[in-house]
Design a protein around this motif. Structure first.
Motif, PDB file in Angstrom:
ATOM      1  N   ARG A   7      -5.825   5.264  -6.354  1.00  0.00           N
ATOM      2  CA  ARG A   7      -4.558   4.711  -5.879  1.00  0.00           C
ATOM      3  C   ARG A   7      -4.743   4.035  -4.520  1.00  0.00           C
ATOM      4  O   ARG A   7      -4.227   2.943  -4.293  1.00  0.00           O
ATOM      5  CB  ARG A   7      -3.498   5.819  -5.806  1.00  0.00           C
ATOM      6  N   GLU A   8      -5.485   4.679  -3.632  1.00  0.00           N
ATOM      7  CA  GLU A   8      -5.758   4.089  -2.319  1.00  0.00           C
ATOM      8  C   GLU A   8      -6.549   2.798  -2.436  1.00  0.00           C
ATOM      9  O   GLU A   8      -6.269   1.821  -1.749  1.00  0.00           O
ATOM     10  CB  GLU A   8      -6.531   5.085  -1.442  1.00  0.00           C
ATOM     11  N   THR A  41      -4.267   0.035  -3.717  1.00  0.00           N
ATOM     12  CA  THR A  41      -3.335  -0.401  -2.674  1.00  0.00           C
ATOM     13  C   THR A  41      -4.054  -1.244  -1.620  1.00  0.00           C
ATOM     14  O   THR A  41      -3.552  -2.291  -1.197  1.00  0.00           O
ATOM     15  CB  THR A  41      -2.646   0.820  -2.028  1.00  0.00           C
ATOM     16  N   ALA A  75      -3.342  -5.174  -0.780  1.00  0.00           N
ATOM     17  CA  ALA A  75      -2.995  -5.645   0.564  1.00  0.00           C
ATOM     18  C   ALA A  75      -3.915  -6.788   0.978  1.00  0.00           C
ATOM     19  O   ALA A  75      -3.454  -7.806   1.504  1.00  0.00           O
ATOM     20  CB  ALA A  75      -3.076  -4.495   1.565  1.00  0.00           C
ATOM     21  N   TYR A 128      -1.168   3.922 -12.314  1.00  0.00           N
ATOM     22  CA  TYR A 128      -0.759   4.129 -10.927  1.00  0.00           C
ATOM     23  C   TYR A 128       0.456   3.289 -10.539  1.00  0.00           C
ATOM     24  O   TYR A 128       1.292   3.737  -9.764  1.00  0.00           O
ATOM     25  CB  TYR A 128      -1.927   3.801  -9.988  1.00  0.00           C
ATOM     26  N   PHE A 129       0.515   2.057 -11.034  1.00  0.00           N
ATOM     27  CA  PHE A 129       1.590   1.134 -10.676  1.00  0.00           C
ATOM     28  C   PHE A 129       2.060   0.407 -11.924  1.00  0.00           C
ATOM     29  O   PHE A 129       1.323  -0.389 -12.495  1.00  0.00           O
ATOM     30  CB  PHE A 129       1.103   0.115  -9.624  1.00  0.00           C
ATOM     31  N   LEU A 184       3.605  -1.872  -6.756  1.00  0.00           N
ATOM     32  CA  LEU A 184       2.419  -2.046  -5.922  1.00  0.00           C
ATOM     33  C   LEU A 184       2.806  -2.604  -4.550  1.00  0.00           C
ATOM     34  O   LEU A 184       2.283  -2.165  -3.521  1.00  0.00           O
ATOM     35  CB  LEU A 184       1.424  -2.968  -6.632  1.00  0.00           C
ATOM     36  N   ALA A 242       3.998   0.191  -2.446  1.00  0.00           N
ATOM     37  CA  ALA A 242       2.898   1.020  -1.939  1.00  0.00           C
ATOM     38  C   ALA A 242       2.233   0.352  -0.736  1.00  0.00           C
ATOM     39  O   ALA A 242       1.891   1.019   0.248  1.00  0.00           O
ATOM     40  CB  ALA A 242       1.877   1.278  -3.037  1.00  0.00           C
ATOM     41  N   VAL A 243       2.055  -0.958  -0.797  1.00  0.00           N
ATOM     42  CA  VAL A 243       1.478  -1.697   0.330  1.00  0.00           C
ATOM     43  C   VAL A 243       2.408  -1.586   1.543  1.00  0.00           C
ATOM     44  O   VAL A 243       1.957  -1.330   2.665  1.00  0.00           O
ATOM     45  CB  VAL A 243       1.211  -3.171  -0.050  1.00  0.00           C
ATOM     46  N   ASP A 268       4.491   0.789   2.184  1.00  0.00           N
ATOM     47  CA  ASP A 268       4.395   2.168   2.681  1.00  0.00           C
ATOM     48  C   ASP A 268       3.189   2.340   3.600  1.00  0.00           C
ATOM     49  O   ASP A 268       3.246   3.074   4.590  1.00  0.00           O
ATOM     50  CB  ASP A 268       4.314   3.162   1.525  1.00  0.00           C
ATOM     51  N   VAL A 269       2.097   1.651   3.273  1.00  0.00           N
ATOM     52  CA  VAL A 269       0.906   1.709   4.123  1.00  0.00           C
ATOM     53  C   VAL A 269       1.209   1.094   5.491  1.00  0.00           C
ATOM     54  O   VAL A 269       0.814   1.641   6.522  1.00  0.00           O
ATOM     55  CB  VAL A 269      -0.295   1.012   3.450  1.00  0.00           C
TER      56      VAL A 269
END
Length: 196
Positions: free
Chosen positions: A17-18, A21, A25, A55-56, A62, A65-66, A68-69
């Motif tokens: 997942r990381e 993401t 990005a 995951y997405f 997605l 998630a980006v 959120d980072v």
């Protein structure tokens, strides 16, 4: 399945997942959100395309998630800046110094957060709003520190916004003209704005 096997599977899932993401990005920054496909992200993340959907489910997921980072990284940076320095003016100077460390990437590609706020707006508005929280956090930090330094709240907020606008404008112009000195000048003006 034993507990260590479950833990290993969870750890691999988190790593995937990381990786997805981070790959997204990078692609959003270099290629743009609209031009990046989920297949592009899977290839960049070295994940089979079918696994990406585990995951997405959507590109908007997605994008979230980006975003959120961005928020997590901004929060961590602000916490570290607050912990490293005890005096408000020194914390503000430390923040500008931390932001300046990303100058080469910003000159080359622009500001990823600003690009995503804009590019997510149409198809992933929730992700756009989430990404914008990183800017709100920066303004809030600067305004609080200016307030601690004795500035009245309205002036502190105005100066914090001016400092962020200076940074973002400097990034945009430096990127457009491919001239790092423009961003260096913006950082100096930010320092003066926050020291005043």
């Amino acid at each position: 399945m034993s507990s260590p096997e479950k833990q290993a599977r969870r750890s691999k899932g988190y790593a995937n997942r990381e990786a997805i993401t981070a790959a997204a990005a990078g692609l959003f920054w270099r290629e743009g959100y609209a031009s990046t496909t989920l297949a592009d992200v899977a290839i960049a993340a070295n994940v089979p395309p079918g696994n990406l959907f585990y995951y997405f489910r959507t590109k908007a997921d997605l994008a979230r998630a980006v975003a959120d980072v961005f928020v997590a990284e901004t929060e961590a940076m602000l916490e570290a800046t607050g912990a490293d320095e005890g005096e408000p003016r020194r914390r503000l100077a430390a923040l500008v110094a931390r932001l300046s460390r990303s100058a080469p990437g910003r000159v080359a590609h622009g500001c990823l957060i600003a690009l995503c706020v804009r590019d997510f707006r149409r198809d992933a508005p929730e992700a756009s709003d989430r990404a914008a929280e990183a800017f709100a956090m920066l303004v809030g930090f600067m305004a609080r520190e200016l307030g601690r330094a004795g500035q009245r709240p309205s002036l502190a907020l105005s100066r914090a916004r001016a400092a962020l606008a200076e940074w973002q404008g400097g990034i945009m112009l430096a990127h457009a003209l491919k001239d790092a000195s423009i961003l260096s000048e913006s950082f100096r003006r930010m320092e003066r704005t926050l020291a005043g």
